[in-house]
Design a protein around this motif. Sequence first.
Motif, PDB file in Angstrom:
ATOM      1  N   GLY A 119       0.744  -1.230   0.000  1.00  0.00           N
ATOM      2  CA  GLY A 119       0.000   0.000   0.000  1.00  0.00           C
ATOM      3  C   GLY A 119       0.781   1.290   0.000  1.00  0.00           C
ATOM      4  N   SER A 120       2.104   1.240   0.027  1.00  0.00           N
ATOM      5  CA  SER A 120       2.859   2.478   0.095  1.00  0.00           C
ATOM      6  C   SER A 120       4.227   2.303  -0.531  1.00  0.00           C
ATOM      7  N   ASP A 121       4.713   3.367  -1.160  1.00  0.00           N
ATOM      8  CA  ASP A 121       6.061   3.340  -1.690  1.00  0.00           C
ATOM      9  C   ASP A 121       7.090   3.442  -0.575  1.00  0.00           C
ATOM     10  N   ASP A 122       6.661   3.818   0.628  1.00  0.00           N
ATOM     11  CA  ASP A 122       7.565   4.019   1.746  1.00  0.00           C
ATOM     12  C   ASP A 122       7.696   2.800   2.641  1.00  0.00           C
ATOM     13  N   GLN A 123       6.991   1.710   2.361  1.00  0.00           N
ATOM     14  CA  GLN A 123       7.035   0.555   3.236  1.00  0.00           C
ATOM     15  C   GLN A 123       6.901  -0.741   2.445  1.00  0.00           C
ATOM     16  N   GLY A 132      10.908   0.604   6.104  1.00  0.00           N
ATOM     17  CA  GLY A 132      10.466   1.942   5.743  1.00  0.00           C
ATOM     18  C   GLY A 132       9.770   2.586   6.912  1.00  0.00           C
ATOM     19  N   ASP A 133       8.755   3.376   6.622  1.00  0.00           N
ATOM     20  CA  ASP A 133       8.034   4.109   7.655  1.00  0.00           C
ATOM     21  C   ASP A 133       6.856   3.301   8.192  1.00  0.00           C
ATOM     22  N   VAL A 134       6.604   3.430   9.488  1.00  0.00           N
ATOM     23  CA  VAL A 134       5.385   2.903  10.088  1.00  0.00           C
ATOM     24  C   VAL A 134       4.645   4.125  10.633  1.00  0.00           C
ATOM     25  N   ASP A 135       3.649   4.548   9.866  1.00  0.00           N
ATOM     26  CA  ASP A 135       2.917   5.768  10.181  1.00  0.00           C
ATOM     27  C   ASP A 135       1.455   5.592   9.808  1.00  0.00           C
ATOM     28  N   THR A 136       0.714   6.671   9.756  1.00  0.00           N
ATOM     29  CA  THR A 136      -0.716   6.605   9.454  1.00  0.00           C
ATOM     30  C   THR A 136      -0.993   5.901   8.135  1.00  0.00           C
ATOM     31  N   ALA A 137      -0.170   6.160   7.128  1.00  0.00           N
ATOM     32  CA  ALA A 137      -0.385   5.581   5.797  1.00  0.00           C
ATOM     33  C   ALA A 137      -0.041   4.101   5.729  1.00  0.00           C
ATOM     34  N   THR A 138       0.829   3.619   6.605  1.00  0.00           N
ATOM     35  CA  THR A 138       1.319   2.247   6.472  1.00  0.00           C
ATOM     36  C   THR A 138       0.920   1.323   7.621  1.00  0.00           C
ATOM     37  N   ALA A 139       0.326   1.857   8.675  1.00  0.00           N
ATOM     38  CA  ALA A 139      -0.057   1.015   9.807  1.00  0.00           C
ATOM     39  C   ALA A 139      -1.122  -0.007   9.417  1.00  0.00           C
ATOM     40  N   GLY A 140      -2.058   0.368   8.567  1.00  0.00           N
ATOM     41  CA  GLY A 140      -3.118  -0.554   8.142  1.00  0.00           C
ATOM     42  C   GLY A 140      -2.579  -1.792   7.444  1.00  0.00           C
ATOM     43  N   PRO A 141      -1.743  -1.622   6.416  1.00  0.00           N
ATOM     44  CA  PRO A 141      -1.169  -2.794   5.761  1.00  0.00           C
ATOM     45  C   PRO A 141      -0.333  -3.663   6.704  1.00  0.00           C
ATOM     46  N   PHE A 197      11.199   5.137  10.385  1.00  0.00           N
ATOM     47  CA  PHE A 197      10.417   6.110  11.147  1.00  0.00           C
ATOM     48  C   PHE A 197       9.246   5.399  11.791  1.00  0.00           C
ATOM     49  N   MET A 198       8.993   5.694  13.075  1.00  0.00           N
ATOM     50  CA  MET A 198       7.848   5.131  13.784  1.00  0.00           C
ATOM     51  C   MET A 198       7.008   6.290  14.288  1.00  0.00           C
ATOM     52  N   GLY A 199       5.846   6.492  13.678  1.00  0.00           N
ATOM     53  CA  GLY A 199       4.943   7.561  14.074  1.00  0.00           C
ATOM     54  C   GLY A 199       3.965   7.104  15.135  1.00  0.00           C
ATOM     55  N   SER A 200       3.085   8.003  15.521  1.00  0.00           N
ATOM     56  CA  SER A 200       2.109   7.694  16.565  1.00  0.00           C
ATOM     57  C   SER A 200       1.178   6.555  16.155  1.00  0.00           C
ATOM     58  N   ALA A 201       0.855   6.455  14.873  1.00  0.00           N
ATOM     59  CA  ALA A 201       0.007   5.349  14.406  1.00  0.00           C
ATOM     60  C   ALA A 201       0.733   4.017  14.558  1.00  0.00           C
ATOM     61  N   GLY A 202       2.025   4.032  14.355  1.00  0.00           N
ATOM     62  CA  GLY A 202       2.830   2.825  14.562  1.00  0.00           C
ATOM     63  C   GLY A 202       2.867   2.420  16.023  1.00  0.00           C
ATOM     64  N   LEU A 203       3.014   3.395  16.898  1.00  0.00           N
ATOM     65  CA  LEU A 203       3.010   3.112  18.335  1.00  0.00           C
ATOM     66  C   LEU A 203       1.655   2.578  18.776  1.00  0.00           C
ATOM     67  N   VAL A 222      15.131  -3.357  17.130  1.00  0.00           N
ATOM     68  CA  VAL A 222      14.550  -2.011  17.244  1.00  0.00           C
ATOM     69  C   VAL A 222      15.623  -0.965  16.926  1.00  0.00           C
ATOM     70  N   PRO A 223      15.418  -0.185  15.858  1.00  0.00           N
ATOM     71  CA  PRO A 223      16.409   0.834  15.510  1.00  0.00           C
ATOM     72  C   PRO A 223      16.334   2.031  16.456  1.00  0.00           C
ATOM     73  N   ARG A 224      17.333   2.834  16.406  1.00  0.00           N
ATOM     74  CA  ARG A 224      17.432   3.987  17.303  1.00  0.00           C
ATOM     75  C   ARG A 224      16.184   4.886  17.250  1.00  0.00           C
ATOM     76  N   THR A 225      15.677   5.163  16.056  1.00  0.00           N
ATOM     77  CA  THR A 225      14.527   6.072  15.930  1.00  0.00           C
ATOM     78  C   THR A 225      13.281   5.492  16.584  1.00  0.00           C
ATOM     79  N   ALA A 226      13.001   4.232  16.322  1.00  0.00           N
ATOM     80  CA  ALA A 226      11.831   3.594  16.936  1.00  0.00           C
ATOM     81  C   ALA A 226      12.056   3.409  18.432  1.00  0.00           C
ATOM     82  N   GLY A 227      13.259   3.076  18.822  1.00  0.00           N
ATOM     83  CA  GLY A 227      13.581   2.921  20.234  1.00  0.00           C
ATOM     84  C   GLY A 227      13.378   4.215  21.000  1.00  0.00           C
ATOM     85  N   ARG A 228      13.741   5.313  20.389  1.00  0.00           N
ATOM     86  CA  ARG A 228      13.553   6.617  21.035  1.00  0.00           C
ATOM     87  C   ARG A 228      12.060   6.911  21.215  1.00  0.00           C
TER      88      ARG A 228
END
Length: 131
Positions: free
Chosen positions: A16-20, A38-47, A72-78, A100-106
Amino acid sequence: MASDAPQPSTGPDTAGSDDQTIDARLLTPRVAVVAPAGDVDTATAGPLREAIGVQVGAGAVHVVLDLSGVEFMGSAGLALLIAEREAAIAREGELRLAGVPRTAGRALSLTGLTELFDTYPDAEAAAADLH
């Protein structure tokens, strides 16, 4: 001809996304490894939720979420992590995080979620004692 190997594998998938992308497979009949990249955010959490659901539908009780490819881990990913943890508990399983990468770990640390999840260096370590 039927195989005794765990089924199904859904990945890699451009879910569903070019970013994931998502690689999902049963490691054993009761343990799935789901690895988004890739990113886990609003656009990619569903898939990602759907990929986990496919594995649970195929019999997985435990899910190892390999985050080593997440940029990247956004609020939708959390929110997805919390919901999937609760779903795993309801089916008497576990949701474990690996790589868990540094960005998601943070993000996990800043929100206090590190106390809810067991984390492991890689998917194999996370799955080692799950049955």
